[in-house]
Design a protein around this motif. Structure first.
Motif, short mmCIF file in Angstrom:
data_model
loop_
_atom_site.label_atom_id
_atom_site.label_comp_id
_atom_site.label_asym_id
_atom_site.label_seq_id
_atom_site.Cartn_x
_atom_site.Cartn_y
_atom_site.Cartn_z
N PHE A 22 0.84 -1.20 0.00
CA PHE A 22 0.00 0.00 0.00
C PHE A 22 0.87 1.25 0.00
CE2 PHE A 22 -3.04 -3.01 1.79
CZ PHE A 22 -4.23 -2.64 1.19
N GLY A 23 1.81 1.30 0.94
CA GLY A 23 2.59 2.52 1.15
C GLY A 23 3.45 2.91 -0.03
N LEU A 24 4.13 1.95 -0.65
CA LEU A 24 5.04 2.27 -1.75
C LEU A 24 4.33 2.89 -2.95
CD1 LEU A 24 7.80 2.23 -3.09
CD2 LEU A 24 7.38 -0.15 -3.76
N PRO A 25 3.31 2.23 -3.54
CA PRO A 25 2.67 2.86 -4.70
C PRO A 25 1.92 4.14 -4.34
CG PRO A 25 1.49 0.87 -4.05
CD PRO A 25 2.75 0.89 -3.26
N LEU A 26 1.33 4.19 -3.14
CA LEU A 26 0.61 5.41 -2.76
C LEU A 26 1.57 6.58 -2.60
CD1 LEU A 26 -2.02 6.79 -2.00
CD2 LEU A 26 -1.70 5.99 0.35
N ALA A 27 2.70 6.34 -1.96
CA ALA A 27 3.70 7.41 -1.79
C ALA A 27 4.23 7.88 -3.14
CB ALA A 27 4.84 6.93 -0.91
N LEU A 28 4.49 6.93 -4.05
CA LEU A 28 4.98 7.30 -5.38
C LEU A 28 3.96 8.14 -6.14
CD1 LEU A 28 6.70 3.98 -6.55
CD2 LEU A 28 7.82 6.16 -6.06
N LEU A 29 2.69 7.72 -6.10
CA LEU A 29 1.65 8.45 -6.83
C LEU A 29 1.43 9.83 -6.23
CD1 LEU A 29 -0.92 5.59 -7.52
CD2 LEU A 29 0.53 6.76 -9.19
N MET A 30 1.48 9.93 -4.90
CA MET A 30 1.30 11.24 -4.27
C MET A 30 2.48 12.16 -4.58
SD MET A 30 -0.45 10.34 -0.58
CE MET A 30 -0.85 12.07 -0.27
N PHE A 31 3.67 11.60 -4.63
CA PHE A 31 4.85 12.41 -4.97
C PHE A 31 4.73 12.96 -6.38
CE2 PHE A 31 9.13 13.11 -6.54
CZ PHE A 31 9.76 13.73 -5.47
N ILE A 32 4.38 12.09 -7.34
CA ILE A 32 4.24 12.53 -8.73
C ILE A 32 3.06 13.48 -8.89
CG2 ILE A 32 3.82 11.73 -11.09
CD1 ILE A 32 5.19 9.10 -10.29
N ARG A 33 2.05 13.28 -8.08
CA ARG A 33 0.85 14.12 -8.14
C ARG A 33 1.13 15.54 -7.65
NH1 ARG A 33 -4.85 11.86 -5.62
NH2 ARG A 33 -6.18 13.66 -6.12
N THR A 42 -1.46 5.79 -14.29
CA THR A 42 -2.22 6.41 -13.19
C THR A 42 -1.61 7.76 -12.82
OG1 THR A 42 -2.79 4.22 -12.33
CG2 THR A 42 -3.06 6.09 -10.84
N ALA A 43 -0.29 7.82 -12.72
CA ALA A 43 0.38 9.06 -12.32
C ALA A 43 0.11 10.20 -13.29
CB ALA A 43 1.88 8.82 -12.19
N VAL A 44 0.16 9.90 -14.59
CA VAL A 44 -0.09 10.93 -15.60
C VAL A 44 -1.51 11.47 -15.49
CG1 VAL A 44 -0.35 11.35 -18.07
CG2 VAL A 44 1.64 10.09 -17.22
N LEU A 45 -2.47 10.56 -15.32
CA LEU A 45 -3.87 10.97 -15.37
C LEU A 45 -4.37 11.62 -14.08
CD1 LEU A 45 -5.33 7.99 -17.41
CD2 LEU A 45 -4.88 10.32 -18.19
N VAL A 46 -3.85 11.21 -12.92
CA VAL A 46 -4.33 11.84 -11.69
C VAL A 46 -3.91 13.31 -11.63
CG1 VAL A 46 -4.51 9.73 -10.32
CG2 VAL A 46 -2.34 10.98 -10.36
N ARG A 47 -2.78 13.64 -12.21
CA ARG A 47 -2.37 15.05 -12.26
C ARG A 47 -3.36 15.86 -13.10
NH1 ARG A 47 2.69 16.67 -10.69
NH2 ARG A 47 2.65 18.36 -12.23
N ARG A 48 -3.83 15.28 -14.20
CA ARG A 48 -4.81 15.99 -15.03
C ARG A 48 -6.16 16.08 -14.33
NH1 ARG A 48 -3.83 12.92 -20.82
NH2 ARG A 48 -1.60 13.36 -21.05
N LEU A 49 -6.57 14.97 -13.70
CA LEU A 49 -7.88 14.95 -13.05
C LEU A 49 -7.95 15.91 -11.87
CD1 LEU A 49 -8.98 11.19 -12.94
CD2 LEU A 49 -10.14 13.08 -14.08
N ASP A 50 -6.82 16.18 -11.23
CA ASP A 50 -6.81 17.09 -10.09
C ASP A 50 -7.40 18.44 -10.44
OD1 ASP A 50 -6.09 16.03 -7.67
OD2 ASP A 50 -3.94 16.16 -8.03
#
Length: 413
Positions: free
Chosen positions: A196-207, A296-304
């Motif tokens: 849980f922690g690793l991918p969530l931390a990575l996605l939040m960092f990129i976000r 996921t990382a590319v798209l969550v930045r756009r969706l924000d």
């Protein structure tokens, strides 16, 4: 004189009370396994009631207190009546859950199940607040649905730590902009299980939430360091690393945890692809991890910029689909999912939002996969469909939400 407004308020109060009663009955039923499960012995290892509490909390903590290393599968199987090895939870888990392992087994099991119930209610409260629902009524409704659903009941039936991780992950996403400090602490809780922690931390960092990602990871590491030092001092650095290696090797070859397992335990992309096609490409897990996180990382930045609820749900689904996860792990998406459902209803006339609504419905499949539903699926479609349904629904939800994100933002990924 009773006005129309008073009648409406009275009807809502009565309905809320009835839902609360139903939720209470469901909660009592979900708690029963914690006091009905037999005391663990080598003869009843297949017992499923509270098996995760037994294998991943109570006896690992006891082994740690007795001076051993619970991460060593051979040690745990030799010393305690456990069926599963103790996976690579963050070492601070052994201290955080110490109060549940100090009393007798049954007392600890009941206390832990009650703690899980409280955390599910906290998660429901977060969902009601995130969706802008009336706090009391919204909490009652969401909590009742949770403890009645398969995902919610499973947490207390087998004694999983996922409710705590779900509160941590949801809290990190909910507080990431308004309170980075508390969001970091919440992310540290999500790190309890590294998958849980690793991918969530990575996605939040990129976000863009770099402070939260780094500080939360640092808090988890700092909390675990004392336990790691104790385990290393008991043997040596080399032996500790050998134990970690043996732990990973054992976990990747179990009948329920292997990527090519034909059980329903895994809902990540690589495992679902194998159960659907019967084919496992080389480096499938690594490719799935990199591909899912990148998209996921590319798209969550756009969706924000347009829908933080959809961005959070996509983040949670990316975490679950990217690497090894179980159906109940979609629990982390509950607050964002409820908020997204409300947003979809408000935008129901717009074509793009129908895709988001479809993704929302797909995520509810593991929650609705109750025993009688499973029985019907097996009779109609066979056992393979039964063990594949949850994973296929979660992966499909991620895929549909990816398409929604591309269309909503008006750009190609």
């Amino acid at each position: 004189m009773i006005t129309t407004t008073n009648r409406s308020a009275l009807a809502k109060t009565v309905l809320t009370a009835l839902v609360a009663l139903a939720g209470t009955l469901s909660a009592v039923r979900a708690l029963r396994p914690s006091w009905e499960a037999p005391l663990p012995t080598p003869q009843n290892l297949p017992e499923e009631r509270m098996q995760d509490f037994r294998d991943a909390l109570y006896f690992p903590v006891r082994e740690f207190l007795n001076g051993g290393n619970p991460y060593d599968p051979a040690v745990m199987f030799a010393h305690w009546p456990v069926r599963q090895n103790f996976n690579l939870y963050q070492p601070y888990h052994l201290v955080l859950h110490l109060p549940f392992a100090l009393p007798d087994y049954r007392v600890g099991a009941v206390a832990f199940a009650l703690a899980c119930l409280v955390l599910l209610i906290v998660l429901a409260t977060m969902a009601a607040g995130r969706a802008g629902l009336p706090l009391v009524a919204g909490t009652v409704v969401v909590a009742t649905l949770l403890v009645t659903s398969q995902v919610g009941k499973a947490q207390m039936y087998v004694g999983q730590v996922n409710p705590l991780i779900a509160v941590g992950a949801a809290g990190a996403l909910l507080l990431r902009t308004r309170s980075p400090g508390w969001a970091s602490a919440a992310l540290a809780l999500a790190w309890l299980k590294p998958q849980f922690g690793l991918p969530l931390a990575l996605l939040m960092f990129i976000r863009g939430d770099r402070k939260v990602a780094l500080l939360g990871t640092g808090i988890a590491a700092a909390a675990s360091l004392p336990v790691v030092v104790i385990l290393v001092l008991r043997t040596s650095v080399r032996e500790f690393l050998d134990v970690i290696s043996r732990n990973l090797a054992h976990a990747s070859h179990t009948g329920y945890g292997a990527v090519d397992s034909m059980t329903a335990q895994r809902v990540d992309l690589a495992a679902v692809f194998f159960r659907t096609t019967g084919w496992l490409p080389p480096a499938a897990e690594l490719l799935a991890l990199g591909g899912v996180l990148a998209v996921t990382a590319v798209l969550v930045r756009r969706l924000d910029r347009t829908s933080s609820e959809a961005a959070d749900v996509l983040t949670c689904l990316g975490v679950v689909v990217a690497l090894v996860h179980q159906p109940g792990d979609v629990l982390i998406a509950v607050p964002a999912l409820v908020a997204l459902a409300v947003t979809c209803w408000r935008n129901r006339k717009e074509r793009h939002w129908k895709l988001a609504a479809a993704a929302t419905l797909l995520v509810t499949v593991p929650f609705a996969h109750l025993y009688f539903v499973d029985t019907a699926i097996k009779e109609l479609l066979g056992a393979r469909a039964s063990v594949t349904l949850d994973g296929l629904a979660v992966v499909a939800a991620w895929g549909v939400l990816v398409v929604f994100a591309i269309r909503l933002t008006g750009r190609r990924a």
